[in-house]
Design a protein around this motif. Structure first.
Motif, PDB file in Angstrom:
ATOM      1  N   ILE A  97       0.834  -1.207   0.000  1.00 33.93           N
ATOM      2  CA  ILE A  97       0.000   0.000   0.000  1.00 33.93           C
ATOM      3  C   ILE A  97       0.865   1.253   0.000  1.00 33.93           C
ATOM      4  O   ILE A  97       0.613   2.206  -0.759  1.00 33.93           O
ATOM      5  CB  ILE A  97      -0.951  -0.005   1.210  1.00 33.93           C
ATOM      6  CG1 ILE A  97      -1.975  -1.142   1.086  1.00 33.93           C
ATOM      7  CG2 ILE A  97      -1.669   1.339   1.348  1.00 33.93           C
ATOM      8  CD1 ILE A  97      -2.854  -1.311   2.302  1.00 33.93           C
ATOM      9  N   LEU A  98       1.903   1.272   0.842  1.00 32.39           N
ATOM     10  CA  LEU A  98       2.787   2.440   0.921  1.00 32.39           C
ATOM     11  C   LEU A  98       3.509   2.683  -0.403  1.00 32.39           C
ATOM     12  O   LEU A  98       3.631   3.816  -0.860  1.00 32.39           O
ATOM     13  CB  LEU A  98       3.799   2.246   2.048  1.00 32.39           C
ATOM     14  CG  LEU A  98       3.248   2.336   3.474  1.00 32.39           C
ATOM     15  CD1 LEU A  98       4.339   2.023   4.492  1.00 32.39           C
ATOM     16  CD2 LEU A  98       2.675   3.722   3.736  1.00 32.39           C
ATOM     17  N   VAL A  99       3.969   1.615  -1.031  1.00 36.47           N
ATOM     18  CA  VAL A  99       4.642   1.753  -2.322  1.00 36.47           C
ATOM     19  C   VAL A  99       3.662   2.263  -3.379  1.00 36.47           C
ATOM     20  O   VAL A  99       3.994   3.138  -4.196  1.00 36.47           O
ATOM     21  CB  VAL A  99       5.264   0.415  -2.767  1.00 36.47           C
ATOM     22  CG1 VAL A  99       5.775   0.506  -4.201  1.00 36.47           C
ATOM     23  CG2 VAL A  99       6.398   0.017  -1.833  1.00 36.47           C
ATOM     24  N   ALA A 100       2.446   1.746  -3.338  1.00 33.89           N
ATOM     25  CA  ALA A 100       1.441   2.139  -4.332  1.00 33.89           C
ATOM     26  C   ALA A 100       1.099   3.619  -4.234  1.00 33.89           C
ATOM     27  O   ALA A 100       0.911   4.289  -5.251  1.00 33.89           O
ATOM     28  CB  ALA A 100       0.181   1.289  -4.161  1.00 33.89           C
ATOM     29  N   VAL A 101       1.019   4.155  -3.010  1.00 34.73           N
ATOM     30  CA  VAL A 101       0.687   5.577  -2.874  1.00 34.73           C
ATOM     31  C   VAL A 101       1.935   6.452  -2.991  1.00 34.73           C
ATOM     32  O   VAL A 101       1.833   7.640  -3.294  1.00 34.73           O
ATOM     33  CB  VAL A 101      -0.028   5.854  -1.530  1.00 34.73           C
ATOM     34  CG1 VAL A 101      -1.328   5.086  -1.459  1.00 34.73           C
ATOM     35  CG2 VAL A 101       0.861   5.542  -0.342  1.00 34.73           C
ATOM     36  N   ALA A 102       3.118   5.878  -2.757  1.00 34.22           N
ATOM     37  CA  ALA A 102       4.356   6.664  -2.851  1.00 34.22           C
ATOM     38  C   ALA A 102       4.646   7.069  -4.289  1.00 34.22           C
ATOM     39  O   ALA A 102       5.210   8.146  -4.536  1.00 34.22           O
ATOM     40  CB  ALA A 102       5.526   5.878  -2.275  1.00 34.22           C
ATOM     41  N   VAL A 103       4.285   6.222  -5.238  1.00 30.85           N
ATOM     42  CA  VAL A 103       4.577   6.519  -6.651  1.00 30.85           C
ATOM     43  C   VAL A 103       3.860   7.783  -7.119  1.00 30.85           C
ATOM     44  O   VAL A 103       4.502   8.731  -7.588  1.00 30.85           O
ATOM     45  CB  VAL A 103       4.237   5.308  -7.541  1.00 30.85           C
ATOM     46  CG1 VAL A 103       4.363   5.676  -9.009  1.00 30.85           C
ATOM     47  CG2 VAL A 103       5.146   4.135  -7.209  1.00 30.85           C
ATOM     48  N   PRO A 104       2.520   7.885  -6.994  1.00 27.56           N
ATOM     49  CA  PRO A 104       1.864   9.129  -7.421  1.00 27.56           C
ATOM     50  C   PRO A 104       2.233  10.318  -6.537  1.00 27.56           C
ATOM     51  O   PRO A 104       2.298  11.452  -7.020  1.00 27.56           O
ATOM     52  CB  PRO A 104       0.373   8.798  -7.326  1.00 27.56           C
ATOM     53  CG  PRO A 104       0.283   7.657  -6.373  1.00 27.56           C
ATOM     54  CD  PRO A 104       1.532   6.873  -6.558  1.00 27.56           C
ATOM     55  N   ALA A 105       2.467  10.075  -5.247  1.00 28.27           N
ATOM     56  CA  ALA A 105       2.829  11.183  -4.356  1.00 28.27           C
ATOM     57  C   ALA A 105       4.176  11.778  -4.759  1.00 28.27           C
ATOM     58  O   ALA A 105       4.357  13.006  -4.766  1.00 28.27           O
ATOM     59  CB  ALA A 105       2.871  10.699  -2.909  1.00 28.27           C
ATOM     60  N   THR A 106       5.123  10.923  -5.101  1.00 31.30           N
ATOM     61  CA  THR A 106       6.440  11.403  -5.533  1.00 31.30           C
ATOM     62  C   THR A 106       6.329  12.168  -6.847  1.00 31.30           C
ATOM     63  O   THR A 106       6.995  13.194  -7.049  1.00 31.30           O
ATOM     64  CB  THR A 106       7.411  10.220  -5.696  1.00 31.30           C
ATOM     65  OG1 THR A 106       7.518   9.518  -4.457  1.00 31.30           O
ATOM     66  CG2 THR A 106       8.791  10.712  -6.112  1.00 31.30           C
ATOM     67  N   ALA A 107       5.482  11.682  -7.746  1.00 26.99           N
ATOM     68  CA  ALA A 107       5.291  12.377  -9.028  1.00 26.99           C
ATOM     69  C   ALA A 107       4.732  13.780  -8.811  1.00 26.99           C
ATOM     70  O   ALA A 107       5.182  14.752  -9.440  1.00 26.99           O
ATOM     71  CB  ALA A 107       4.353  11.565  -9.919  1.00 26.99           C
ATOM     72  N   VAL A 108       3.765  13.915  -7.896  1.00 25.27           N
ATOM     73  CA  VAL A 108       3.192  15.233  -7.595  1.00 25.27           C
ATOM     74  C   VAL A 108       4.245  16.130  -6.954  1.00 25.27           C
ATOM     75  O   VAL A 108       4.356  17.316  -7.281  1.00 25.27           O
ATOM     76  CB  VAL A 108       1.968  15.088  -6.671  1.00 25.27           C
ATOM     77  CG1 VAL A 108       1.507  16.456  -6.174  1.00 25.27           C
ATOM     78  CG2 VAL A 108       0.841  14.388  -7.404  1.00 25.27           C
ATOM     79  N   LEU A 109       5.044  15.566  -6.044  1.00 27.67           N
ATOM     80  CA  LEU A 109       6.080  16.351  -5.368  1.00 27.67           C
ATOM     81  C   LEU A 109       7.120  16.861  -6.361  1.00 27.67           C
ATOM     82  O   LEU A 109       7.529  18.030  -6.314  1.00 27.67           O
ATOM     83  CB  LEU A 109       6.747  15.501  -4.287  1.00 27.67           C
ATOM     84  CG  LEU A 109       7.763  16.222  -3.391  1.00 27.67           C
ATOM     85  CD1 LEU A 109       7.083  17.336  -2.612  1.00 27.67           C
ATOM     86  CD2 LEU A 109       8.417  15.240  -2.435  1.00 27.67           C
ATOM     87  N   LEU A 110       7.544  16.006  -7.269  1.00 26.87           N
ATOM     88  CA  LEU A 110       8.527  16.429  -8.272  1.00 26.87           C
ATOM     89  C   LEU A 110       7.936  17.483  -9.195  1.00 26.87           C
ATOM     90  O   LEU A 110       8.616  18.450  -9.576  1.00 26.87           O
ATOM     91  CB  LEU A 110       8.992  15.217  -9.082  1.00 26.87           C
ATOM     92  CG  LEU A 110       9.826  14.178  -8.325  1.00 26.87           C
ATOM     93  CD1 LEU A 110      10.104  12.969  -9.221  1.00 26.87           C
ATOM     94  CD2 LEU A 110      11.138  14.789  -7.840  1.00 26.87           C
ATOM     95  N   LYS A 111       6.673  17.314  -9.548  1.00 27.64           N
ATOM     96  CA  LYS A 111       6.013  18.282 -10.422  1.00 27.64           C
ATOM     97  C   LYS A 111       5.882  19.636  -9.732  1.00 27.64           C
ATOM     98  O   LYS A 111       6.027  20.700 -10.356  1.00 27.64           O
ATOM     99  CB  LYS A 111       4.635  17.750 -10.813  1.00 27.64           C
ATOM    100  CG  LYS A 111       3.914  18.570 -11.864  1.00 27.64           C
ATOM    101  CD  LYS A 111       2.604  17.889 -12.242  1.00 27.64           C
ATOM    102  CE  LYS A 111       1.872  18.663 -13.322  1.00 27.64           C
ATOM    103  NZ  LYS A 111       0.595  17.986 -13.693  1.00 27.64           N
ATOM    104  N   THR A 112       5.617  19.610  -8.433  1.00 29.22           N
ATOM    105  CA  THR A 112       5.477  20.846  -7.664  1.00 29.22           C
ATOM    106  C   THR A 112       6.762  21.648  -7.661  1.00 29.22           C
ATOM    107  O   THR A 112       6.748  22.882  -7.682  1.00 29.22           O
ATOM    108  CB  THR A 112       5.059  20.518  -6.219  1.00 29.22           C
ATOM    109  OG1 THR A 112       3.831  19.796  -6.235  1.00 29.22           O
ATOM    110  CG2 THR A 112       4.903  21.785  -5.392  1.00 29.22           C
ATOM    111  N   ASN A 113       7.892  20.959  -7.643  1.00 32.35           N
ATOM    112  CA  ASN A 113       9.184  21.632  -7.552  1.00 32.35           C
ATOM    113  C   ASN A 113       9.907  21.726  -8.891  1.00 32.35           C
ATOM    114  O   ASN A 113      11.100  22.003  -8.927  1.00 32.35           O
ATOM    115  CB  ASN A 113      10.078  20.902  -6.534  1.00 32.35           C
ATOM    116  CG  ASN A 113       9.565  21.047  -5.114  1.00 32.35           C
ATOM    117  OD1 ASN A 113       9.792  22.049  -4.458  1.00 32.35           O
ATOM    118  ND2 ASN A 113       8.864  20.029  -4.631  1.00 32.35           N
TER     119      ASN A 113
END
Length: 378
Positions: A97-113
């Motif tokens: 579950i953590l890996v599954a949500v980490a992928v889109p969360a990381t993509a949003v974080l990288l996009k934000t910065n």
């Protein structure tokens, strides 16, 4: 009883879903008007529903177990010390579950910065106690954004008006940041004194304003509107009086606003070369005092006992002019809350506000401070 509980469990997701879709819901975060804010909102809702699913699953199993294996039904507890399969399952599932949500969360974080390669508009944002300065380096214009007079007056001691009488109390300013819609805008945020934080919830981010460094933030707003925020870092006694207001206007309205700002700057420059007399100094000084000084020393000059000294009949404002100029230009070593205005105001502006303070209210020194005296005192 069980029928009511079952009905509640069935209708709860529907009720929660309807509430989550309502953007004005006070119990949910703001969706916002930028791509970054929308991505953050979507990520938030994804994690929310993941948590809801986990909660329903875990508590569902617990409730079923309590009912199905209760003592009154003759259930007896199993006796074992470990189960390798169960331990592997309850470790592997959370990891997945953590890996599954980490992928889109990381993509949003990288996009934000991820900065825009070539922003259309660049704005330098300077925080200071307790206001913001916005400078458009490509347009050669800059201005300070202070708490609006209506909010300031309503916040003062023994005020005639209450906060209810002030529109957008404590989140309104005299000069908002203006940006064009449909264009990439880069904000280069820093501070002139202590750490501040520039935050507008509907833009989807906040950036710390740190002395000596710039923190960049790129925004693109597609629809015109006014968006309000505040300083999100405790920066001193006037922290609550440091709002942020962003006005997104059409490119045509933005060009018109730029033209008006440049014309106003030209008119100010023309006035600076005009005659200098008491009437001119008092009029300009009152305007500067209301904008920069009244939030602390009060509009009536009486200050706040124990915090901000009174200027009416005060030792500084009725004493030697040299001491008055020194504290306005260089600030106060004894009271760091009194900031230095030497880098914020021109010689003429400092001369005007000092002249006003020495002749306003019951003060009547008769002094007319000149820009040349300010230049000599720097």
């Amino acid at each position: 009883m069980w029928k009511r509980l079952l009905l509640a469990l069935i209708t709860l997701p529907t009720a929660v879903g309807a509430a989550a879709q309502e953007e004005s819901n006070a119990f949910n975060m703001t969706r916002g008007v930028t791509e970054v804010s929308r991505d953050a909102y979507d990520m938030h809702m994804l994690l929310f529903w993941v948590c809801v699913a986990i909660g329903v699953g875990v508590f569902g199993v617990m409730i079923w177990s309590l009912i199905r294996h209760r003592r009154s039904r003759g259930a007896k507890a199993a006796k074992f010390s470990e189960n390798t399969v169960v331990e592997v399952v309850w470790t592997a599932i959370p990891v997945l579950i953590l890996v599954a949500v980490a992928v889109p969360a990381t993509a949003v974080l990288l996009k934000t910065n991820s900065p825009s390669p070539e922003p259309d508009v660049v704005v330098d944002v300077h925080g200071s106690q307790w206001k913001w300065e916005y400078a458009y380096p490509d347009e050669d214009i800059s201005f300070f954004s202070n708490l609006s007079s209506s909010s300031r007056d309503a916040s003062q001691l023994n005020a005639e008006k209450s906060p209810a009488d002030a529109p957008n109390y404590l989140v309104d300013v005299d000069n908002p940041l203006v940006v064009p819609t449909g264009q990439d805008v880069r904000l280069r945020i820093t501070s002139d004194d202590v750490i501040h934080s520039w935050w507008v919830p509907q833009l989807g981010f906040k950036r710390d304003a740190v002395p000596g460094q710039f923190n960049n933030a790129d925004i693109r707003i597609d629809e015109p509107g006014t968006y309000r925020g505040q300083c999100a870092e405790l920066c001193g006694s006037g922290h609550a009086y440091m709002p942020v207001v962003v006005e997104a206007v059409t490119p045509e309205a933005y060009d018109e606003w730029l033209a008006q700002k440049k014309q106003a700057a030209a008119e100010e420059a023309e006035k600076a070369s005009g005659p200098w007399n008491r009437e001119v100094a008092m009029a300009q000084g009152k305007k500067i005092y209301d904008s920069a000084c009244a939030s602390c020393h009060q509009a009536n000059g009486k200050g706040v006992e124990g915090t901000f000294p009174a200027l009416e009949g005060g030792e500084i404002t009725t004493g030697p002019v040299e001491g008055h100029l020194n504290i306005v230009i260089h600030g106060s070593e004894k009271n760091p809350v009194m900031q230095a205005y030497g880098d914020q105001l021109s010689d003429r502006e400092i001369a005007a506000v000092v002249t006003y303070e020495r002749n306003a209210w019951s003060n009547d020194t008769g002094d007319l401070v000149t820009p040349e005296a300010v230049e000599a005192a720097r």
